[in-house]
Motif scaffolding. Structure first.
Motif, PDB file in Angstrom:
ATOM      1  N   SER A 233      47.912  32.864  50.590  1.00  0.00           N
ATOM      2  CA  SER A 233      46.856  31.854  50.704  1.00  0.00           C
ATOM      3  C   SER A 233      45.784  32.079  49.644  1.00  0.00           C
ATOM      4  CB  SER A 233      46.242  31.912  52.110  1.00  0.00           C
ATOM      5  OG  SER A 233      45.231  30.936  52.240  1.00  0.00           O
TER       6      SER A 233
ATOM      7  N   GLN B 116      47.674  36.191  54.032  1.00  0.00           N
ATOM      8  CA  GLN B 116      46.365  36.102  53.380  1.00  0.00           C
ATOM      9  C   GLN B 116      46.497  36.195  51.857  1.00  0.00           C
ATOM     10  OE1 GLN B 116      42.953  38.156  54.704  1.00  0.00           O
ATOM     11  NE2 GLN B 116      43.208  37.619  56.859  1.00  0.00           N
TER      12      GLN B 116
ATOM     13  N   LEU C 231      47.333  33.491  63.740  1.00  0.00           N
ATOM     14  CA  LEU C 231      47.614  33.636  62.305  1.00  0.00           C
ATOM     15  C   LEU C 231      47.066  32.470  61.482  1.00  0.00           C
ATOM     16  CD1 LEU C 231      51.333  34.849  62.547  1.00  0.00           C
ATOM     17  CD2 LEU C 231      49.274  36.247  62.328  1.00  0.00           C
TER      18      LEU C 231
ATOM     19  N   ARG D 270      50.323  39.590  58.372  1.00  0.00           N
ATOM     20  CA  ARG D 270      48.946  39.118  58.162  1.00  0.00           C
ATOM     21  C   ARG D 270      48.554  39.277  56.684  1.00  0.00           C
ATOM     22  NH1 ARG D 270      46.131  38.504  62.977  1.00  0.00           N
ATOM     23  NH2 ARG D 270      46.885  39.650  64.807  1.00  0.00           N
TER      24      ARG D 270
ATOM     25  N   TRP E 144      43.413  45.413  63.395  1.00  0.00           N
ATOM     26  CA  TRP E 144      44.776  45.025  63.024  1.00  0.00           C
ATOM     27  C   TRP E 144      45.619  46.225  62.610  1.00  0.00           C
ATOM     28  CZ3 TRP E 144      42.917  40.555  59.341  1.00  0.00           C
ATOM     29  CH2 TRP E 144      42.453  39.491  60.127  1.00  0.00           C
TER      30      TRP E 144
ATOM     31  N   GLN F  50      44.105  31.534  60.709  1.00  0.00           N
ATOM     32  CA  GLN F  50      43.061  31.895  59.757  1.00  0.00           C
ATOM     33  C   GLN F  50      43.655  32.444  58.464  1.00  0.00           C
ATOM     34  OE1 GLN F  50      40.515  35.100  60.958  1.00  0.00           O
ATOM     35  NE2 GLN F  50      38.977  34.665  59.403  1.00  0.00           N
ATOM     36  N   HIS F  51      44.754  33.203  58.605  1.00  0.00           N
ATOM     37  CA  HIS F  51      45.374  33.795  57.417  1.00  0.00           C
ATOM     38  C   HIS F  51      45.944  32.723  56.493  1.00  0.00           C
ATOM     39  CE1 HIS F  51      44.677  37.232  59.776  1.00  0.00           C
ATOM     40  NE2 HIS F  51      45.832  37.261  60.424  1.00  0.00           N
TER      41      HIS F  51
ATOM     42  N   ALA G 144      41.323  37.955  48.474  1.00  0.00           N
ATOM     43  CA  ALA G 144      41.960  37.937  49.791  1.00  0.00           C
ATOM     44  C   ALA G 144      42.245  39.348  50.303  1.00  0.00           C
ATOM     45  CB  ALA G 144      43.258  37.137  49.720  1.00  0.00           C
TER      46      ALA G 144
ATOM     47  N   LEU H 149      42.969  31.224  54.676  1.00  0.00           N
ATOM     48  CA  LEU H 149      41.968  32.167  54.151  1.00  0.00           C
ATOM     49  C   LEU H 149      41.551  31.869  52.710  1.00  0.00           C
ATOM     50  CD1 LEU H 149      41.684  35.064  52.386  1.00  0.00           C
ATOM     51  CD2 LEU H 149      40.227  34.680  54.378  1.00  0.00           C
TER      52      LEU H 149
ATOM     53  N   PHE I 164      40.686  41.232  53.514  1.00  0.00           N
ATOM     54  CA  PHE I 164      41.670  41.611  54.529  1.00  0.00           C
ATOM     55  C   PHE I 164      41.403  43.031  55.028  1.00  0.00           C
ATOM     56  CE2 PHE I 164      45.551  43.779  55.770  1.00  0.00           C
ATOM     57  CZ  PHE I 164      46.054  42.923  56.734  1.00  0.00           C
TER      58      PHE I 164
ATOM     59  N   SER J 262      38.520  42.833  57.388  1.00  0.00           N
ATOM     60  CA  SER J 262      38.871  42.139  58.631  1.00  0.00           C
ATOM     61  C   SER J 262      39.795  42.994  59.497  1.00  0.00           C
ATOM     62  CB  SER J 262      39.554  40.803  58.315  1.00  0.00           C
ATOM     63  OG  SER J 262      38.698  39.953  57.578  1.00  0.00           O
TER      64      SER J 262
END
Length: 210
Positions: A167, A164, A53, A160, A151, A55-56, A138, A59, A142, A145
């Motif tokens: 962030s 994101q 997690l 997640r 996911w 990276q989230h 974001a 992000l 997402f 991704s």
């Protein structure tokens, strides 16, 4: 024009100094984004079993250059191009392990980040606009991704997304406004649209949200 010209007037092409600044921002943030990857790796280790997690959490840091470039130059497409330039620097010069697909992510990030400013006709640069920029940048990346990494269907999908989104708002939106304000206070941006808007007697960064 985005910096206060009467509505309906045809936009002039980007000035050379605007293009140069956009490229410089893209290159500088390309290196900063690469450094952020190293921070991501370190944070992933520190988070142990939840390292996936990391990276989230960070992000939003990869969304910064689009709103910064847009707030300074205030012209359509500048945010998208700045993000793409930064991603090319990461891939070509810094050997990002993500590879060319990083450019696709950058396109989505730039597009999402730019939409709120486009809806304000590149005249609105309040806190709410920056926050919406980070949020949309974001959430768009997402969706991409989540498709790439499978996911969808996971129990932690919503977690997640929330990480994101938060962030994106904090690092990719509100921090971008702080950076723009700080740069503008130095006077180095007086020759750009942000400086001309200030000189015209309008608030450079509008006080009302959105």
């Amino acid at each position: 024009m985005a910096d206060g010209a009467p509505r309906g007037r045809r936009r002039e092409p980007l000035a050379l100094k605007d293009i140069v600044l956009m490229v410089v921002l893209g290159v500088v943030f390309g290196f900063l984004y690469w450094a952020l990857v190293q921070a991501w790796n370190g944070l992933a280790v520190l988070m142990g079993p939840a390292g996936d997690l990391a990276q989230h959490v960070l992000l939003g840091g990869w969304l910064l250059v689009a709103p910064v470039a847009l707030a300074i130059i205030r012209r359509p497409g500048v945010g998208i191009l700045a993000e793409v330039i930064a991603s090319v620097v990461e891939v070509v010069f810094l050997g990002s392990p993500v590879g060319p697909l990083l450019v696709v992510a950058a396109l989505l990030q730039g597009l999402g980040s730019e939409i709120p400013f486009a809806l304000g006709r590149y005249r609105r640069f309040g806190w709410g606009r920056f926050a919406a920029s980070g949020l949309l940048g974001a959430t768009l990346v997402f969706a991409w991704s989540a498709f790439r990494f499978g996911w969808y269907g996971q129990d932690v999908l919503v977690l997640r997304l929330v990480l994101q989104a938060v962030s994106g708002v904090v690092l990719g939106g509100l921090l971008a406004k702080v950076v723009v304000d700080a740069l503008h206070r130095t006077g180095v941006l007086d020759g750009f649209a942000i400086g001309r808007a200030a000189a015209a007697g309008r608030p450079v960064l509008e006080r009302r949200a959105g």
